[in-house]
Design a protein around this motif. Structure first.
Motif, PDB file in Angstrom:
ATOM      1  N   GLY A  34       0.790  -1.233   0.000  1.00  0.00           N
ATOM      2  CA  GLY A  34       0.000   0.000   0.000  1.00  0.00           C
ATOM      3  C   GLY A  34       0.814   1.272   0.000  1.00  0.00           C
ATOM      4  O   GLY A  34       0.260   2.358  -0.227  1.00  0.00           O
ATOM      5  N   GLY A  35       2.112   1.188   0.274  1.00  0.00           N
ATOM      6  CA  GLY A  35       2.961   2.366   0.248  1.00  0.00           C
ATOM      7  C   GLY A  35       2.757   3.324   1.408  1.00  0.00           C
ATOM      8  O   GLY A  35       3.229   4.460   1.362  1.00  0.00           O
ATOM      9  N   GLN A  36       2.097   2.895   2.490  1.00  0.00           N
ATOM     10  CA  GLN A  36       1.871   3.758   3.647  1.00  0.00           C
ATOM     11  C   GLN A  36       2.998   3.526   4.666  1.00  0.00           C
ATOM     12  O   GLN A  36       2.821   2.895   5.714  1.00  0.00           O
ATOM     13  CB  GLN A  36       0.506   3.475   4.257  1.00  0.00           C
ATOM     14  CG  GLN A  36      -0.651   3.728   3.301  1.00  0.00           C
ATOM     15  CD  GLN A  36      -2.001   3.608   3.975  1.00  0.00           C
ATOM     16  OE1 GLN A  36      -2.157   3.978   5.141  1.00  0.00           O
ATOM     17  NE2 GLN A  36      -2.981   3.096   3.245  1.00  0.00           N
ATOM     18  N   PHE A  37       4.161   4.075   4.339  1.00  0.00           N
ATOM     19  CA  PHE A  37       5.368   3.789   5.122  1.00  0.00           C
ATOM     20  C   PHE A  37       5.306   4.412   6.516  1.00  0.00           C
ATOM     21  O   PHE A  37       5.789   3.814   7.479  1.00  0.00           O
ATOM     22  CB  PHE A  37       6.597   4.293   4.355  1.00  0.00           C
ATOM     23  CG  PHE A  37       6.757   3.679   3.002  1.00  0.00           C
ATOM     24  CD1 PHE A  37       7.133   2.357   2.873  1.00  0.00           C
ATOM     25  CD2 PHE A  37       6.519   4.422   1.851  1.00  0.00           C
ATOM     26  CE1 PHE A  37       7.288   1.773   1.617  1.00  0.00           C
ATOM     27  CE2 PHE A  37       6.659   3.853   0.602  1.00  0.00           C
ATOM     28  CZ  PHE A  37       7.038   2.524   0.473  1.00  0.00           C
ATOM     29  N   SER A  38       4.754   5.594   6.633  1.00  0.00           N
ATOM     30  CA  SER A  38       4.677   6.239   7.947  1.00  0.00           C
ATOM     31  C   SER A  38       3.778   5.450   8.891  1.00  0.00           C
ATOM     32  O   SER A  38       4.078   5.290  10.083  1.00  0.00           O
ATOM     33  CB  SER A  38       4.149   7.666   7.803  1.00  0.00           C
ATOM     34  OG  SER A  38       5.059   8.468   7.087  1.00  0.00           O
ATOM     35  N   LEU A  39       2.668   4.947   8.369  1.00  0.00           N
ATOM     36  CA  LEU A  39       1.727   4.192   9.186  1.00  0.00           C
ATOM     37  C   LEU A  39       2.346   2.895   9.703  1.00  0.00           C
ATOM     38  O   LEU A  39       2.219   2.553  10.880  1.00  0.00           O
ATOM     39  CB  LEU A  39       0.464   3.898   8.374  1.00  0.00           C
ATOM     40  CG  LEU A  39      -0.814   3.571   9.147  1.00  0.00           C
ATOM     41  CD1 LEU A  39      -1.225   4.747  10.007  1.00  0.00           C
ATOM     42  CD2 LEU A  39      -1.926   3.191   8.182  1.00  0.00           C
TER      43      LEU A  39
END
Length: 323
Positions: free
Chosen positions: A287-292
């Motif tokens: 999903g590319g949600q690295f911060s999460l």
């Protein structure tokens, strides 16, 4: 009188100086003796510095809205927004619950197996049988989880699994081992034990060899059978090793390991098989949600730190602490 006092002070000063010189000499000599050991430790220190501590700088992404275009430092600061978003997700409670349940089951069910295996191997007296048994139980550790997962699926598959074919011949029906939550948990725990118990037993075997053989001879002369010897000599003798490994095991309570779960899970049992590592893979890599996912990783690490600290404090009450 003054001359006598001065001579006494000079004598004490010279003695203290000589003592300090001797201590410096011993420290220097000890340092030179340990140079080979320190040289051997340098690759280990570099490994941890490069691959363990340096990546911790990336934890700052948990407090930023990271984007590949801006990079870590130029990405905007959002504070605890990622953590709020993470724990406002209705699925997160279920994911954390699954992780804790599977971790605790793995610890409770899987931890004693290497101890029992090491004790049983130690009692084997036939050298050839002991070597064959050790080789067979150690070998699965060196197999990748892709291979082990394929073997497990081949064994327990509903349509073509060898176990189901045997059940059909004996009882006339098949059972969906991999599509029922309880049986899936049993398969998950069993495959993990089969793969790692043999290799983990090496540590306990090494601890058993340090026990004084005279204790067993004395117990035998007093009429103690093998079971009593194992209970009153072997287990107390390896208790420090057991406690240390148990403390270290509690650190990974939020980190089940990605490979095994990913290879064995399916959508039918996703309600129990969806855990933090698979969530991080799905949201971070796919999903590319690295911060999460960085926020999720930081939360898992903090829980692990708390668990290992509590375990160590409990062990300290029995004089078996790690630090």
């Amino acid at each position: 009188m003054r001359q006598t006092v001065k001579e006494g002070m000079d004598t004490r000063w010279n003695g203290a100086a000589a003592g300090a010189e001797r201590r410096r000499y011993r420290h220097k000599r000890l340092l030179l003796m340990n140079v080979p050991l320190m040289m051997m430790f340098i690759p280990v220190a570099l490994y941890f510095a490069i691959f363990k501590y340096a990546p911790m700088v990336g934890l700052v992404m948990a407090f930023k809205q990271y984007s590949l275009a801006d990079g870590i430092w130029a990405s905007p600061w959002v504070g605890l927004q990622n953590f709020e978003l993470l724990f406002s997700n209705p699925q997160m409670l279920n994911i954390i619950r699954n992780t804790l349940v599977l971790s605790l089951l793995k610890l409770i069910v899987g931890f004693p197996f290497p101890i029992v295996l090491a004790i049983l191997l130690n009692e084997v007296r036939r050298a050839w049988f002991k070597k064959v048994a050790q080789t067979l139980v150690y070998l699965p550790h060196f197999l990748n989880w892709v291979i082990v997962g394929g073997m497990v699926i081949t064994l327990f598959s509903l349509e073509s699994g060898l176990v189901n074919k045997g059940l059909e011949l004996l009882l006339g029906y098949r059972y969906a081992f991999l599509y029922n939550e309880l049986s899936w948990i049993a398969v998950y725990l069993g495959s993990g034990i089969w793969k790692e118990a043999g290799f983990s037993a090496i540590i306990y075997l090494a601890a058993i060899t340090a026990i004084d053989p005279g204790l067993y001879e004395s117990a035998s002369l007093d009429g103690a059978n093998k079971w009593k010897q194992m209970w009153h000599i072997t287990l107390p003798g390896i208790r420090p090793t057991i406690v240390i490994l148990l403390i270290l095991s509690t650190e990974g309570v939020m980190d089940l390991g990605f490979d095994q779960i990913y290879m064995l899970q399916n959508r039918v049992v996703n309600n129990i098989a969806d855990v933090i590592p698979t969530y991080m893979y799905r949201m971070g890599i796919q999903g590319g949600q690295f911060s999460l996912t960085t926020a999720m990783g930081l939360f898992s690490s903090l829980v692990g730190l708390v668990m290992i600290t509590i375990s160590n404090q409990i062990a300290k009450r029995f004089n078996q602490s790690l630090w």
